[in-house]
Design an enzyme around this catalytic site. Structure first.
Site, mmCIF file in Angstrom:
data_model
loop_
_atom_site.group_PDB
_atom_site.id
_atom_site.type_symbol
_atom_site.label_atom_id
_atom_site.label_comp_id
_atom_site.label_asym_id
_atom_site.label_seq_id
_atom_site.Cartn_x
_atom_site.Cartn_y
_atom_site.Cartn_z
ATOM 1 N N TYR A 1 8.157 -11.994 1.581
ATOM 2 C CA TYR A 1 8.830 -11.389 0.428
ATOM 3 C C TYR A 1 7.826 -11.224 -0.728
ATOM 4 O O TYR A 1 7.921 -10.300 -1.526
ATOM 5 C CB TYR A 1 10.064 -12.198 0.012
ATOM 6 C CG TYR A 1 11.054 -11.384 -0.802
ATOM 7 C CD1 TYR A 1 11.585 -10.206 -0.310
ATOM 8 C CD2 TYR A 1 11.442 -11.807 -2.074
ATOM 9 C CE1 TYR A 1 12.478 -9.451 -1.055
ATOM 10 C CE2 TYR A 1 12.341 -11.068 -2.825
ATOM 11 C CZ TYR A 1 12.855 -9.889 -2.307
ATOM 12 O OH TYR A 1 13.745 -9.146 -3.060
ATOM 13 N N LYS B 1 11.543 -10.338 -8.540
ATOM 14 C CA LYS B 1 12.962 -10.746 -8.673
ATOM 15 C C LYS B 1 13.096 -11.919 -9.641
ATOM 16 O O LYS B 1 14.102 -12.022 -10.366
ATOM 17 C CB LYS B 1 13.564 -11.099 -7.311
ATOM 18 C CG LYS B 1 13.793 -9.902 -6.379
ATOM 19 C CD LYS B 1 14.732 -8.842 -6.932
ATOM 20 C CE LYS B 1 15.145 -7.846 -5.855
ATOM 21 N NZ LYS B 1 15.930 -6.714 -6.416
HETATM 22 C C1 IMJ Z 1 11.947 -7.806 2.202
HETATM 23 C C2 IMJ Z 1 10.667 -8.216 2.577
HETATM 24 C C3 IMJ Z 1 10.431 -9.427 3.212
HETATM 25 C C4 IMJ Z 1 11.479 -10.264 3.521
HETATM 26 C C5 IMJ Z 1 12.759 -9.863 3.153
HETATM 27 C C6 IMJ Z 1 13.006 -8.638 2.510
HETATM 28 N N1 IMJ Z 1 13.976 -10.470 3.326
HETATM 29 C C7 IMJ Z 1 14.956 -9.689 2.818
HETATM 30 C C8 IMJ Z 1 14.393 -8.517 2.315
HETATM 31 C C9 IMJ Z 1 14.147 -11.754 3.982
HETATM 32 C C10 IMJ Z 1 16.405 -10.040 2.808
HETATM 33 C C11 IMJ Z 1 15.117 -7.344 1.662
HETATM 34 N N2 IMJ Z 1 15.144 -7.509 0.204
HETATM 35 C C12 IMJ Z 1 15.962 -8.572 -0.331
HETATM 36 C C13 IMJ Z 1 14.440 -6.683 -0.686
HETATM 37 O O1 IMJ Z 1 14.523 -6.914 -1.871
HETATM 38 C C14 IMJ Z 1 13.598 -5.585 -0.209
HETATM 39 C C15 IMJ Z 1 12.800 -4.893 -1.059
HETATM 40 C C16 IMJ Z 1 11.806 -3.913 -0.664
HETATM 41 C C17 IMJ Z 1 11.712 -3.385 0.612
HETATM 42 C C18 IMJ Z 1 10.710 -2.463 0.908
HETATM 43 C C19 IMJ Z 1 10.511 -1.897 2.281
HETATM 44 C C20 IMJ Z 1 9.769 -0.591 2.282
HETATM 45 C C21 IMJ Z 1 8.672 -0.515 1.233
HETATM 46 N N3 IMJ Z 1 8.801 -1.226 0.086
HETATM 47 C C22 IMJ Z 1 9.814 -2.104 -0.133
HETATM 48 N N4 IMJ Z 1 9.938 -2.637 -1.366
HETATM 49 C C23 IMJ Z 1 10.912 -3.513 -1.637
HETATM 50 O O2 IMJ Z 1 7.712 0.246 1.424
#
Ligand code: IMJ
Length: 256
Positions: free
Chosen positions: A156, A163
């Site tokens: 993450y 966040k």
């Molecule tokens: C995202 C990355 C790693 C682990 C993750 C997540 N877990 C969860 C998420 C466990 C639940 C999803 N999440 C909570 C997010 O906030 C995702 C944000 C996000 C996702 C992407 C994918 C594609 C990209 N950029 C991104 N930026 C933010 O290019």
């Protein structure tokens, strides 16, 4: 009587029918709110038009890159012209460059850190500032967060730091806007299979991990996030501001 009768809401972050923003928008609409939507990029324009079109052909659907002050100003100008006021705002927007979510956090580039914070955290401040003058009867601003803000969730990475900034911004905004009866809260959702989660290596395993560990032994459903969004937007939450509400089947309370 519906919970949000006569309320005007503005929704940032619908990409498709699986978006958490869409689940919350539907719950707001079900409770009687009138909604406007913004979208980011031509790729999702048609999706949003088709989804939001269900609320009537005159539904306001506007492009908005939340890193552009002019685009934010234009959205709130048009919302002001059409409705004259605003009660609800949903911020369900996040982005970090893919590379930053794959490697080690220690290798996060200055640019990836900047972009993640600009899109995912500063934008809440910019939107709240633009919304406040229209929230003349008070209002409810809701952001979406994740447990990675509080504890290390592998991969993450910089999103967790962004966040954490979003959650801290929620508290400072709640303090500044409280005297105007504008409440600012975050929903920290358990993992949901959205566009933002797709392509994350091992996401299926993450969902299973939550099912095993969470007290409720299952994952959160989009409709449940919608119901929480409707509650936080409603007068039932009139004394709740600056909070991060975990909607994760209890996962966050566990120590082991
Ligand atoms: C995202 C990355 C790693 C682990 C993750 C997540 N877990 C969860 C998420 C466990 C639940 C999803 N999440 C909570 C997010 O906030 C995702 C944000 C996000 C996702 C992407 C994918 C594609 C990209 N950029 C991104 N930026 C933010 O290019």
């Amino acid at each position: 009587m519906p919970l949000l009768d006569g309320k005007i809401g503005l929704v940032f972050g619908v990409a498709n029918q699986r978006s958490i923003a869409w689940a919350i928008a539907q719950a707001w609409a079900r409770e009687g709110a009138k909604l406007a939507f913004t979208y980011q990029g031509d790729r999702v324009k048609e999706n949003v038009a088709e989804l939001a079109g269900a609320f009537g052909a005159d539904t306001l659907i506007l492009p908005c890159d939340v890193t552009k002050d002019e685009e934010i100003a234009s959205v709130f100008k048009l919302v002001g012209e059409k409705f004259g006021k605003l009660h609800l705002l949903l911020h369900s927007v996040a982005f970090a460059p893919k590379a930053a979510l794959e490697g080690e956090f220690v290798n996060t580039s200055r640019e990836a850190f900047r972009v993640a914070h600009d899109v995912s955290a500063y934008s809440l401040v910019a939107l709240a500032r633009a919304a406040a003058p229209l929230m003349t009867d008070g209002g409810s601003i809701i952001g979406m967060s994740y447990y990675g803000a509080e504890k290390v969730v592998p991969h993450y990475n910089v999103m967790g730091v962004a966040k954490a900034a979003l959650e801290a911004s929620t508290r400072y905004l709640a303090y500044d806007l409280g005297p105007k009866k504008i409440r600012v809260n975050c929903i920290s959702a358990g993992p949901v299979n959205t566009l933002a989660a797709r392509g994350i290596a091992g996401f299926g395993e993450i969902l299973k991990h939550y099912e095993v560990r969470a007290p409720l032994k299952r994952n959160v459903l989009p409709d449940e996030l919608g119901a929480t969004g409707a509650f936080l937007a409603s007068d039932g939450a009139a004394a709740i501001t600056g909070q991060v509400l975990y909607v994760d089947c209890g996962y966050q309370i566990m120590g082991m």
